[in-house]
Write a protein that holds these residues in place. Structure first.
Motif, mmCIF file in Angstrom:
data_model
loop_
_atom_site.group_PDB
_atom_site.id
_atom_site.type_symbol
_atom_site.label_atom_id
_atom_site.label_comp_id
_atom_site.label_asym_id
_atom_site.label_seq_id
_atom_site.Cartn_x
_atom_site.Cartn_y
_atom_site.Cartn_z
ATOM 1 N N THR A 1 -7.824 6.328 -0.879
ATOM 2 C CA THR A 1 -6.992 7.190 -0.026
ATOM 3 C C THR A 1 -6.948 8.639 -0.514
ATOM 4 O OG1 THR A 1 -5.001 6.562 -1.283
ATOM 5 C CG2 THR A 1 -5.519 5.270 0.686
ATOM 6 N N SER B 1 -6.709 1.426 -4.338
ATOM 7 C CA SER B 1 -5.972 2.074 -3.254
ATOM 8 C C SER B 1 -5.890 3.586 -3.462
ATOM 9 C CB SER B 1 -4.556 1.492 -3.150
ATOM 10 O OG SER B 1 -4.590 0.138 -2.768
ATOM 11 N N VAL C 1 0.835 -1.209 0.000
ATOM 12 C CA VAL C 1 0.000 0.000 0.000
ATOM 13 C C VAL C 1 0.866 1.253 0.000
ATOM 14 C CG1 VAL C 1 -1.680 1.329 1.332
ATOM 15 C CG2 VAL C 1 -1.983 -1.133 1.055
ATOM 16 N N GLU D 1 -10.980 -2.283 3.726
ATOM 17 C CA GLU D 1 -9.860 -1.854 2.893
ATOM 18 C C GLU D 1 -9.703 -0.333 2.926
ATOM 19 O OE1 GLU D 1 -8.065 -3.724 -0.093
ATOM 20 O OE2 GLU D 1 -8.058 -5.150 1.559
ATOM 21 N N CYS E 1 -6.231 1.196 4.343
ATOM 22 C CA CYS E 1 -5.371 1.992 3.460
ATOM 23 C C CYS E 1 -5.129 3.393 4.016
ATOM 24 C CB CYS E 1 -5.987 2.080 2.061
ATOM 25 S SG CYS E 1 -5.941 0.526 1.135
ATOM 26 N N THR F 1 0.844 4.188 -3.052
ATOM 27 C CA THR F 1 0.343 5.538 -2.773
ATOM 28 C C THR F 1 1.463 6.552 -2.544
ATOM 29 O OG1 THR F 1 0.159 4.971 -0.419
ATOM 30 C CG2 THR F 1 -1.801 4.679 -1.771
#
Length: 346
Positions: A288, A284, A72, A174, A178, A76
């Motif tokens: 986020t 992801s 992750v 999730e 995240c 990101t």
């Protein structure tokens, strides 16, 4: 007593003729009984599938979470994340944050994964039962009593079905996981923590945007998980069948060794993530991102490719595949061991 006298006595004795009794034709009831004796083991009960799936899920999280954390953070981290060494990032996290840092955000998946995997394996077994019922439609009772092996196509359909109810738990879990993992990245750079933990993160999301905010990325999760579970369960069952052929084990009555189960589970996990990683990257990023940054999953895709190129779709591939084998080997081993321990529930 002489021999002559004995022969005379035997010959003079009345002869008994033994006639073979005619064999009665097998009745339908007899055929069904015999077939049931030779039939495959009963389908697992719903409760047994549910509990076994939860055990497997907990095993998967405990083994694989440190690699998921790295995945992750790579996905990101922007342009430089893809060039970071998996084990280098693990080492850095361990030095800066200790073992606790490797399990940053683990509460959310561990809390959700037990019911999530429980629902996944339960719905997979229910999917197999539905496919079996459809395949047996039109059969006589005698034919239904015979062993029935699902085709690989049927296994894949059941796998796809399992993703739908599982997403109800997967998507919010999730999202929270995240956000907590990305927050840890920001804190390392001197930023301020926004969430104190899983519950606080959930409360703030509900306050800011209601359930829609908590379930942000649900479509992206389904886009990842429907094809992913097709490959996941399909690869596991196919590997098991091939290993049984190699070892000369009857698939209806025999069982693989624990080492073979570990291999089949690990291979299934790698096959799933090999297919799912681009969709996971998009999910992801969407989950986020600040509210309003993206209009949807396609907007995430366009922006990502434009700014970072197509290679960005495969960010986190290395930790995902490294994690996939041990985590999913542990998952399926946990499931199989739990099923064996709960065999009294059949």
């Amino acid at each position: 007593m002489s021999t002559t006298s004995s022969d005379t006595d035997i010959s003079s004795a009345p002869k008994v003729v033994l006639q073979a009794q005619p064999t009665k034709p097998a009745t339908p009831a007899t055929v069904v009984t015999d077939a049931k004796e030779a039939a495959a083991p009963k389908s697992d009960s719903a409760i047994k599938s549910f509990i076994s799936g939860g055990v497997g899920g907990a095993c998967a999280v405990l083994v694989g979470h440190p690699f998921d954390l790295v995945k992750v953070r790579m996905q990101t981290a922007g342009g430089g994340g893809a060039n970071t060494s998996v084990f280098g990032m693990l080492s850095t996290t361990m030095k800066r944050e200790g073992v606790r840092g490797l399990y940053r955000g683990v509460t959310a998946p561990l809390t959700a994964v037990t019911p999530m995997f429980a629902v996944s394996f339960w719905s997979y077994d229910m999917g197999k039962n539905m496919v079996k019922s459809f395949g047996q439609s039109g059969m006589s009772d005698e034919e239904k009593a015979l062993p029935y092996t699902l085709s690989m196509g049927g296994i894949c359909v059941a796998g796809a079905f399992s993703a739908i109810p599982t997403t109800a738990i997967m998507a919010p879990s999730e999202r929270i996981k995240c956000l907590l993992q990305v927050q840890a990245n920001e804190v390392e750079k001197g930023g301020k923590a926004r969430y104190s933990g899983m519950m606080d993160c959930g409360r703030q999301l509900l306050k800011e945007g209601g359930l829609a905010s908590v379930y942000k990325g649900t479509g992206a999760t389904l886009m990842r998980d429907i094809p992913g579970t097709v490959v996941y369960f399909g690869a596991y069952e196919l590997t098991k069948r091939e290993l049984m052929k190699l070892q000369g084990i009857d698939p209806n009555t025999g069982q693989l060794s624990l080492s073979a189960v570990l291999f089949a589970g690990g291979f299934a996990g790698m096959a799933m993530w090999g297919l799912s990683i681009p969709a996971d990257v998009l999910k992801s990023r969407l989950q986020t991102a600040p509210e309003g940054k993206y209009s949807g999953i396609y907007d995430v895709y366009k922006t990502l490719v434009k700014e970072e190129g197509y290679g960005a779709l495969f960010k986190g591939m290395r930790p995902a595949l490294i994690r996939a084998f041990p985590a999913n080997a542990a998952c399926f081993l946990g499931v199989e061991v739990a099923k064996k321990a709960l065999s009294f529930m059949d």
